[in-house]
Write a protein that holds these residues in place. Structure first.
Motif, PDB file in Angstrom:
ATOM      1  N   LYS A   1      -7.790  -2.588   7.675  1.00 42.45           N
ATOM      2  CA  LYS A   1      -8.349  -2.434   8.958  1.00 42.45           C
ATOM      3  C   LYS A   1      -8.930  -3.737   9.271  1.00 42.45           C
ATOM      4  N   TYR A   2      -9.588  -4.493   8.375  1.00 40.94           N
ATOM      5  CA  TYR A   2     -10.287  -5.943   8.628  1.00 40.94           C
ATOM      6  C   TYR A   2      -9.127  -6.979   9.070  1.00 40.94           C
TER       7      TYR A   2
ATOM      8  N   HIS B   1       0.773  -1.298  -0.142  1.00 44.98           N
ATOM      9  CA  HIS B   1      -0.054   0.010   0.030  1.00 44.98           C
ATOM     10  C   HIS B   1       0.703   1.265  -0.142  1.00 44.98           C
TER      11      HIS B   1
ATOM     12  N   LEU C   1      -3.650   0.211  -2.554  1.00 45.04           N
ATOM     13  CA  LEU C   1      -4.578  -1.037  -2.616  1.00 45.04           C
ATOM     14  C   LEU C   1      -5.624  -0.693  -3.242  1.00 45.04           C
ATOM     15  N   GLU C   2      -6.389  -1.553  -4.119  1.00 40.36           N
ATOM     16  CA  GLU C   2      -7.650  -1.542  -4.608  1.00 40.36           C
ATOM     17  C   GLU C   2      -8.704  -1.356  -3.577  1.00 40.36           C
ATOM     18  N   ASN C   3      -8.632  -2.079  -2.516  1.00 38.24           N
ATOM     19  CA  ASN C   3      -9.501  -1.849  -1.232  1.00 38.24           C
ATOM     20  C   ASN C   3      -8.847  -1.665   0.331  1.00 38.24           C
ATOM     21  N   PRO C   4      -8.300  -0.357   0.514  1.00 39.76           N
ATOM     22  CA  PRO C   4      -7.329  -0.315   1.676  1.00 39.76           C
ATOM     23  C   PRO C   4      -8.291  -0.559   2.820  1.00 39.76           C
ATOM     24  N   MET C   5      -9.574  -0.752   2.948  1.00 35.84           N
ATOM     25  CA  MET C   5     -10.009  -1.209   4.080  1.00 35.84           C
ATOM     26  C   MET C   5      -9.635  -2.693   4.510  1.00 35.84           C
ATOM     27  N   THR C   6      -9.151  -3.314   3.672  1.00 42.66           N
ATOM     28  CA  THR C   6      -8.654  -4.768   3.799  1.00 42.66           C
ATOM     29  C   THR C   6      -7.613  -4.679   5.047  1.00 42.66           C
TER      30      THR C   6
END
Length: 66
Positions: free
Chosen positions: A46-47, A34, A39-44
């Protein structure tokens, strides 16, 4: 009780430690990638952090019960 919590309670101690190491490695790799390119989905990230926290909580609960 949430489904993830139930799943973690069924896992033996050794497998839980292995899962913790895998999640930590995954988090480090995601943070590095990142920082280089988003990243395509930076929330990953967090998860993954929350998943690590859940595993650590289960480990500490087991230690307190012993």
């Amino acid at each position: 009780m949430k489904q993830k919590e139930q799943i973690l309670k069924d896992i033996p101690d050794q497998e839980l430690q292995e899962k913790l190491e895998q999640e930590r490695d995954k988090l480090i790799k995601m943070k590095m990638s990142h920082s280089v390119s988003p990243l395509e989905n930076p929330m990953t990230i967090k998860y993954t952090r929350r998943s690590i926290a859940r595993i650590l909580t289960e480990i500490s609960n087991r230690k307190l019960k012993k």
